[in-house]
Motif scaffolding. Structure first.
Motif, PDB file in Angstrom:
ATOM      1  N   LEU A  37       0.847  -1.185   0.000  1.00 21.84           N
ATOM      2  CA  LEU A  37       0.000   0.000   0.000  1.00 21.84           C
ATOM      3  C   LEU A  37       0.884   1.237   0.000  1.00 21.84           C
ATOM      4  CD1 LEU A  37      -3.232   0.556   1.852  1.00 21.84           C
ATOM      5  CD2 LEU A  37      -1.435   2.197   2.313  1.00 21.84           C
ATOM      6  N   ALA A  38       0.536   2.216  -0.819  1.00 18.43           N
ATOM      7  CA  ALA A  38       1.224   3.506  -0.843  1.00 18.43           C
ATOM      8  C   ALA A  38       0.164   4.590  -0.938  1.00 18.43           C
ATOM      9  CB  ALA A  38       2.187   3.578  -2.022  1.00 18.43           C
ATOM     10  N   ASN A  39       0.144   5.495   0.018  1.00 19.19           N
ATOM     11  CA  ASN A  39      -0.907   6.504   0.058  1.00 19.19           C
ATOM     12  C   ASN A  39      -0.334   7.852   0.492  1.00 19.19           C
ATOM     13  OD1 ASN A  39      -3.838   7.070  -0.102  1.00 19.19           O
ATOM     14  ND2 ASN A  39      -3.554   7.606   2.045  1.00 19.19           N
ATOM     15  N   LEU A  40      -0.814   8.919  -0.137  1.00 16.67           N
ATOM     16  CA  LEU A  40      -0.431  10.279   0.235  1.00 16.67           C
ATOM     17  C   LEU A  40      -1.691  11.109   0.377  1.00 16.67           C
ATOM     18  CD1 LEU A  40       1.636  12.601   0.649  1.00 16.67           C
ATOM     19  CD2 LEU A  40       1.574  12.933  -1.843  1.00 16.67           C
ATOM     20  N   ASP A  41      -1.924  11.633   1.582  1.00 16.93           N
ATOM     21  CA  ASP A  41      -3.035  12.544   1.845  1.00 16.93           C
ATOM     22  C   ASP A  41      -2.455  13.942   2.022  1.00 16.93           C
ATOM     23  OD1 ASP A  41      -4.796  10.394   1.885  1.00 16.93           O
ATOM     24  OD2 ASP A  41      -4.673  10.165   4.067  1.00 16.93           O
ATOM     25  N   LEU A  42      -3.075  14.928   1.401  1.00 14.65           N
ATOM     26  CA  LEU A  42      -2.629  16.322   1.501  1.00 14.65           C
ATOM     27  C   LEU A  42      -3.772  17.183   1.996  1.00 14.65           C
ATOM     28  CD1 LEU A  42      -0.756  16.720  -1.920  1.00 14.65           C
ATOM     29  CD2 LEU A  42       0.285  16.467   0.336  1.00 14.65           C
ATOM     30  N   SER A  43      -3.422  18.281   2.653  1.00 17.58           N
ATOM     31  CA  SER A  43      -4.435  19.245   3.060  1.00 17.58           C
ATOM     32  C   SER A  43      -3.818  20.639   3.042  1.00 17.58           C
ATOM     33  CB  SER A  43      -4.993  18.924   4.452  1.00 17.58           C
ATOM     34  OG  SER A  43      -3.982  18.988   5.423  1.00 17.58           O
ATOM     35  N   LEU A  44      -4.680  21.607   2.821  1.00 17.22           N
ATOM     36  CA  LEU A  44      -4.271  23.003   2.802  1.00 17.22           C
ATOM     37  C   LEU A  44      -5.234  23.755   3.699  1.00 17.22           C
ATOM     38  CD1 LEU A  44      -2.252  24.948   1.422  1.00 17.22           C
ATOM     39  CD2 LEU A  44      -3.983  25.300  -0.359  1.00 17.22           C
ATOM     40  N   PHE A  45      -4.707  24.441   4.728  1.00 17.59           N
ATOM     41  CA  PHE A  45      -5.524  25.162   5.699  1.00 17.59           C
ATOM     42  C   PHE A  45      -5.162  26.638   5.673  1.00 17.59           C
ATOM     43  CE2 PHE A  45      -5.632  21.398   8.982  1.00 17.59           C
ATOM     44  CZ  PHE A  45      -6.268  20.609   8.048  1.00 17.59           C
ATOM     45  N   LYS A  46      -6.142  27.465   5.974  1.00 18.74           N
ATOM     46  CA  LYS A  46      -5.886  28.887   6.210  1.00 18.74           C
ATOM     47  C   LYS A  46      -6.675  29.297   7.435  1.00 18.74           C
ATOM     48  CE  LYS A  46      -6.143  33.579   4.472  1.00 18.74           C
ATOM     49  NZ  LYS A  46      -4.921  34.032   5.028  1.00 18.74           N
ATOM     50  N   ASP A  47      -5.991  29.906   8.387  1.00 19.38           N
ATOM     51  CA  ASP A  47      -6.632  30.415   9.589  1.00 19.38           C
ATOM     52  C   ASP A  47      -6.897  31.908   9.412  1.00 19.38           C
ATOM     53  OD1 ASP A  47      -6.596  27.956  10.869  1.00 19.38           O
ATOM     54  OD2 ASP A  47      -4.633  28.298  11.769  1.00 19.38           O
ATOM     55  N   VAL A  48      -8.138  32.321   9.693  1.00 14.66           N
ATOM     56  CA  VAL A  48      -8.552  33.716   9.595  1.00 14.66           C
ATOM     57  C   VAL A  48      -9.044  34.143  10.970  1.00 14.66           C
ATOM     58  CG1 VAL A  48     -10.114  35.345   8.473  1.00 14.66           C
ATOM     59  CG2 VAL A  48      -9.239  33.380   7.189  1.00 14.66           C
ATOM     60  N   ALA A  49      -8.395  35.171  11.538  1.00 14.88           N
ATOM     61  CA  ALA A  49      -8.810  35.681  12.851  1.00 14.88           C
ATOM     62  C   ALA A  49     -10.068  36.518  12.680  1.00 14.88           C
ATOM     63  CB  ALA A  49      -7.694  36.508  13.468  1.00 14.88           C
ATOM     64  N   LEU A  50     -11.101  36.183  13.468  1.00  9.04           N
ATOM     65  CA  LEU A  50     -12.356  36.924  13.427  1.00  9.04           C
ATOM     66  C   LEU A  50     -12.552  37.767  14.681  1.00  9.04           C
ATOM     67  CD1 LEU A  50     -14.746  34.147  12.046  1.00  9.04           C
ATOM     68  CD2 LEU A  50     -13.597  35.965  10.774  1.00  9.04           C
ATOM     69  N   GLY A  51     -11.657  37.686  15.574  1.00  7.63           N
ATOM     70  CA  GLY A  51     -11.731  38.425  16.830  1.00  7.63           C
ATOM     71  C   GLY A  51     -10.600  37.947  17.721  1.00  7.63           C
ATOM     72  N   GLU A  52     -10.628  38.409  18.974  1.00 10.79           N
ATOM     73  CA  GLU A  52      -9.556  38.056  19.907  1.00 10.79           C
ATOM     74  C   GLU A  52      -9.505  36.552  20.173  1.00 10.79           C
ATOM     75  OE1 GLU A  52      -8.617  38.967  24.507  1.00 10.79           O
ATOM     76  OE2 GLU A  52      -9.148  40.705  23.299  1.00 10.79           O
ATOM     77  N   ARG A  53     -10.679  35.920  20.313  1.00  8.86           N
ATOM     78  CA  ARG A  53     -10.709  34.490  20.631  1.00  8.86           C
ATOM     79  C   ARG A  53     -11.492  33.663  19.609  1.00  8.86           C
ATOM     80  NH1 ARG A  53     -12.639  34.595  26.699  1.00  8.86           N
ATOM     81  NH2 ARG A  53     -13.701  32.794  25.874  1.00  8.86           N
ATOM     82  N   LEU A  54     -11.783  34.229  18.474  1.00  8.41           N
ATOM     83  CA  LEU A  54     -12.574  33.560  17.457  1.00  8.41           C
ATOM     84  C   LEU A  54     -11.752  33.442  16.178  1.00  8.41           C
ATOM     85  CD1 LEU A  54     -15.478  32.458  17.131  1.00  8.41           C
ATOM     86  CD2 LEU A  54     -16.114  34.688  16.222  1.00  8.41           C
ATOM     87  N   LYS A  55     -11.724  32.219  15.632  1.00  7.00           N
ATOM     88  CA  LYS A  55     -10.915  31.972  14.436  1.00  7.00           C
ATOM     89  C   LYS A  55     -11.690  31.069  13.492  1.00  7.00           C
ATOM     90  CE  LYS A  55      -7.154  29.573  15.176  1.00  7.00           C
ATOM     91  NZ  LYS A  55      -5.792  29.080  15.412  1.00  7.00           N
ATOM     92  N   LEU A  56     -11.599  31.349  12.184  1.00  5.89           N
ATOM     93  CA  LEU A  56     -12.220  30.525  11.158  1.00  5.89           C
ATOM     94  C   LEU A  56     -11.114  29.831  10.382  1.00  5.89           C
ATOM     95  CD1 LEU A  56     -14.849  29.746   9.586  1.00  5.89           C
ATOM     96  CD2 LEU A  56     -14.311  31.643   8.040  1.00  5.89           C
TER      97      LEU A  56
END
Length: 194
Positions: free
Chosen positions: A122-141
């Motif tokens: 078995l040979a497998n490659l999983d990829l992901s791309l994330f971006k964090d966006v600050a929506l406030g002091e303690r809130l993040k999307l």
């Protein structure tokens, strides 16, 4: 565990079942990486790679040739002394050559060992791309895109281990009819973190 029987072939001769476990992969590598992209602020690239050698496969007879009455535990064939060449062919249409085996005499056990064949790796490659966006002091999307089996590599399942069926050679011996992983799958999502 479909690659070999889970019980001892003959409880009066347990040495006959000396061999690798059904779950024994001789080689396994799992790698994960995370990279913060320097040219795109807040973007992160992630990767998980899995490499696995094949699990052991035990050739079987589709009937109780030994006559021991144990229909839960399949009998094994004998090695064909007249066979020469490679037993493992490695094709999904015929992973192993059934000509390497013969039916044992009625009322006897075959001499093929437990786990003597090796199934597909078995040979497998999983990829992901994330971006964090600050929506406030303690809130993040977090915006996410994930690519499972990103290279769309075919990882084959276990070959049909039944060499003989109803006393004759099986036409599907060594045939692989499934995959161990799905084809490439892509998903997009958002995650709100607070």
């Amino acid at each position: 565990s479909s690659n070999q029987a889970q019980m001892v072939l003959n409880r009066n001769d347990v040495r006959r079942d000396w061999g690798p476990s059904a779950l024994n992969a001789a080689h396994q590598v799992s790698l994960s990486a995370r990279y913060e992209l320097p040219f795109m602020k807040g973007w992160q690239l992630n990767a998980i790679t899995t490499l696995l050698s094949g699990f052991p496969v035990t050739p079987q007879i589709g009937s109780n040739r030994s006559g021991d009455g144990d229909t839960r535990n399949p009998d094994r064939p004998s090695l064909n002394p007249a066979f020469s060449g490679a037993v493992k062919e490695g094709s999904p249409n015929q992973w192993f050559n059934p000509g390497a085996f013969i039916l044992p005499a009625a009322g006897t056990y075959g001499n093929a060992g437990r786990g003597i064949l090796s199934g597909p790796g078995l040979a497998n490659l999983d990829l992901s791309l994330f971006k964090d966006v600050a929506l406030g002091e303690r809130l993040k999307l977090q915006i996410r895109s994930e690519f499972f089996n990103s290279l769309n590599h075919a990882n084959f399942g276990t070959p049909n281990a039944i060499v003989f069926s109803n006393g004759a050679a099986s036409s599907t011996a060594g045939l692989i009819t499934s995959t161990a992983t799905t084809s490439r799958q892509i998903q997009f999502g958002m995650k709100l973190m607070f």
